[in-house]
Design an enzyme around this catalytic site. Structure first.
Site, short mmCIF file in Angstrom:
data_model
loop_
_atom_site.label_atom_id
_atom_site.label_comp_id
_atom_site.label_asym_id
_atom_site.label_seq_id
_atom_site.Cartn_x
_atom_site.Cartn_y
_atom_site.Cartn_z
N HIS A 172 1.77 4.62 -2.71
CA HIS A 172 1.89 6.06 -2.45
C HIS A 172 3.27 6.56 -2.88
CE1 HIS A 172 -1.85 6.80 -0.36
NE2 HIS A 172 -1.62 5.91 0.58
N GLU A 228 -4.78 7.78 -2.78
CA GLU A 228 -5.25 6.50 -2.24
C GLU A 228 -5.59 5.52 -3.37
OE1 GLU A 228 -4.74 6.15 0.81
OE2 GLU A 228 -5.86 4.36 1.41
N HIS A 233 0.85 -1.21 0.00
CA HIS A 233 0.00 0.00 0.00
C HIS A 233 0.88 1.26 0.00
CE1 HIS A 233 -3.66 2.33 1.28
NE2 HIS A 233 -2.73 3.13 1.77
N GLU A 234 1.80 1.32 0.94
CA GLU A 234 2.65 2.52 1.05
C GLU A 234 3.56 2.66 -0.17
OE1 GLU A 234 1.72 4.62 3.06
OE2 GLU A 234 0.54 3.36 4.40
ZN ZN Z 1 -3.01 5.22 2.02
#
Ligand code: ZN
Length: 505
Positions: free
Chosen positions: A270, A296, A266-267
Site C-alpha cells: 500500500h 489492495e 502487505h502494508e
Molecule cells: Zn490492505
C-alpha cells in the site's frame, strides 16, 4: 483561463492538507496516543474533517469547477489538468448530494460503532450489536436515496470504495470465482493439514528480532528509512502523510512469525502505491489510489505473489537463520515455501490463506447485498452467516465472535467495502501475469532480494497515475483488458495443485 485553475488548485490543495492532517491525527491515535486522549482526539478529527468537507462542497468550489470547463475542453483528457477538473467535479457533485445533517449522522454513528462492536465481540453477542446495525442500515438507506437515479442500492455504497463498479458485475465475477474456489478448497480440506516437510513459523520470536528481520526485508521492497516509518498498531494499516512521508504499521505476535512479516509486506505494498504517485499530483485529490480494489491489488501482490513465492523464500531463509538460528536450522527453502503456504478452511477472514480468503469475502458481499435490498433482516444475519460458511468453506460457526461479529467494518458504517478485498486479489494476479512477461528474470531477482525492477514496473504502469483514471481504466492501462478472474484461478490452481497433490482437479 489558467487563473481559474490556479484558484481551484489552491483550494483543493488546502482541502487535501486538512485531510492529511486529520489522517495524521488518526495515525497518531493508533500508534502513539495515550488512551485518555481518545475523546479530545475524536473532536479534533471531526473538526478537521468538517472544515475540509464544508470547504469542498462550498458553492465557490462549484464556481471554480465551472470556470475550469474551458481548461478541461482544451487539454487532453489524460492531462493532469483535465483529470484534476474531471475527478474533482465528480467528487464535488457526489458530496453535494448528501445533506450536511445526514453526513453528520453517518459520521457520528460510525464514530460510536467501534465501542459497541468491541463490547459485542467480547461477549460474543450479536444481539448487543443488532440495534446499532439496524440504525446504520436505516442511515444507509437515506444515503442511497440521495442517488435516486442509481438502480441497485448496493451500487451507491460500492461506488464509495470502487468507483464505477456495479454490484451486478461483482456478482458475476464472484460467481466465477466461487465456482473455481469451492472445489479447490474442498480438495485441499480433504488432505492432511500440513503438507509433508513444511516448516513452521510458530515458535518463540522476540519482537526486537522480528523488527530487525523487517528492517532487512522492507528496504528490499522499497521502504526508505529516510522517508518511511514502521510502528506497531492493533489493526495494521498504511498511511502516506505525503508521498515522501509514508507511515506503515504492523502487529507483532511473539509466537507466530507470519503475522508481522506478512502484514508489514502487505502494508508496504500500500505504501509503495502512495509513494509512487506522480509528484506533480501531490496535494490534490488525484494523490491517492484509483480505488480500494486497485490499492489492495498492490498490497496482495507484495504479501502473496512476492512474499509467498518460492524464489522469495530462498531470499528469506538466510535472514531467518541469521535472526532465529535454532528455529530454522533444519529447514530448507522448499520446507519454508510449504510452511508459508499452508491452506485450510477456517472461521476468521483475517487469518485465511490465499485459497480460502476470497470465499470469506464472497459471503460478506452476498449478505450485505441482501441486507441493503431488505431481502435479509439484520436479526437473521448470524444464521445466514453460518449457512454461508457451511456452504462455501464447509466449516461450522461456533459463536458470533467467530462468525458475524468478527469484522470491524459494519461498526464503522463501511458497507460496500468488503468486495474490494477480493477484487484486489483478482487484479493482483492479472497484473502479476503481465509484469512477469515484461520482467523475464523476476524469479532470479526475487531470489536475490532485488525488487527494484518490479517496483519500477508497478510505478510506471499503476502507481504514477494516482486517481487520474478510474479503477477500470487504470487496470486496462496496466494489463490491456478488463478485470478477469481467470489469471487468479490459474495461479491458485497451479500453486495449490502442486502443494496439495490433485488439488488442481
Ligand atoms: Zn490492505
Amino acid at each position: 483561463m489558467s487563473g481559474g485553475l490556479d484558484a481551484l488548485r489552491t483550494r483543493l490543495a488546502e482541502i487535501e492538507d486538512l485531510r492529511r492532517v486529520a489522517g495524521l491525527l488518526l495515525w497518531d491515535q493508533q500508534t502513539q496516543m495515550p488512551p485518555r486522549g481518545a475523546e479530545a482526539r475524536a473532536e479534533q478529527v471531526a473538526t478537521l474533517e468538517r472544515l475540509a468537507h464544508e470547504r469542498f462542497v462550498d458553492a465557490e468550489t462549484g464556481r471554480l469547477l465551472e470556470a475550469a470547463r474551458a481548461v478541461e475542453a482544451r487539454e487532453s483528457p489524460e492531462s493532469d489538468a483535465a483529470s484534476l477538473v474531471r475527478v474533482a467535479r465528480r467528487d464535488w457533485e457526489k458530496a453535494r448530494r448528501v445533506p450536511a445533517a445526514l453526513a453528520a449522522d453517518l459520521a457520528r454513528t460510525a464514530a460510536l460503532g467501534q465501542s459497541v462492536w468491541a463490547e459485542a465481540l467480547a461477549r460474543s453477542d450479536f444481539g448487543h450489536f443488532l440495534p446499532f446495525l439496524e440504525r446504520t442500515l436505516a442511515l444507509k438507506h437515506r444515503y442511497v436515496a440521495c442517488f435516486p437515479e442509481v438502480g441497485d442500492p448496493y451500487d451507491v455504497l460500492l461506488d464509495d470504495f470502487e468507483p464505477g463498479m456495479r454490484a451486478a458485475e461483482v456478482a458475476e465475477l464472484f460467481t466465477a470465482l466461487r465456482d473455481g474456489l469451492v472445489p479447490l478448497v474442498a480438495t485441499i480440506a480433504a488432505h492432511p493439514a500440513q503438507p509433508e516437510g513444511a516448516a513452521s513459523l510458530h515458535g518463540d520470536f522476540p519482537e526486537d528480532e522480528q523488527r530487525r528481520l523487517l528492517e532487512a526485508v522492507l528496504p528490499r521492497l522499497g521502504y526508505d528509512p529516510e522517508g518511511w516509518r514502521l510502528d506497531r498498531a492493533v489493526h495494521p494499516f498504511a498511511f502516506p502523510a505525503s508521498q515522501r512521508d509514508v507511515r506503515l504499521t504492523t502487529r507483532f505476535d511473539r509466537s507466530y512469525l507470519g503475522t508481522a512479516l506478512y502484514s508489514a509486506m502487505h502494508e508496504c505494498g500500500h505504501g509503495l502505491y502512495g509513494a509512487g504517485i506522480d509528484p506533480a499530483l501531490a496535494r490534490s485529490p488525484l494523490d491517492d489510489g484509483a480505488s480500494l480494489g486497485v490499492h489492495e491489488s498492490q498490497s496482495r501482490l507484495y504479501e502473496n505473489l512476492v512474499g509467498r513465492s518460492r524464489p522469495f523464500c530462498s531470499f528469506l531463509l538466510p535472514l531467518l537463520r541469521e535472526r532465529f538460528g535454532a528455529a530454522f536450522a533444519g529447514v530448507d527453502e522448499e520446507a519454508l515455501y510449504r510452511g508459508v503456504n499452508l491452506a485450510r478452511p477456517s472461521l476468521l477472514r483475517v487469518e485465511a490463506d490465499e485459497a480460502t480468503y476470497s470465499l470469506h469475502v464472497i459471503l460478506r458481499f452476498e449478505l450485505e447485498r441482501d441486507l441493503v435490498a431488505e431481502r435479509l433482516t439484520p436479526a437473521d444475519v448470524p444464521e445466514a452467516w453460518s449457512a454461508g460458511m457451511r456452504e462455501l468453506l464447509g466449516v461450522e460457526v461456533p459463536d458470533d465472535a467467530h462468525g458475524a461479529l468478527q469484522d470491524v467494518h459494519w461498526s464503522e458504517g463501511m458497507l460496500g467495502y468488503f468486495p474490494t478485498y477480493a477484487l484486489g486479489n483478482i487484479m493482483s494476479a492479472q497484473i502479476w501475469e503481465r509484469l512477469r512477461s515484461d520482467l523475464p528474470d523476476l524469479d532470479g531477482q526475487m531470489a536475490a532480494g532485488e525488487l527494484t525492477a518490479l517496483r519500477e514496473w508497478l510505478r510506471e504502469h499503476v502507481h504514477r497515475h494516482g486517481r487520474k483514471f478510474g479503477p477500470r481504466e487504470t487496470l486496462a492501462r496496466a494489463v490491456g483488458g478488463p478485470i478477469d478472474v481467470a489469471p487468479y484461478l490459474r495461479y491458485l490452481r497451479a500453486k495449490y495443485g502442486e502443494l496439495y497433490a490433485h488439488a488442481a482437479a
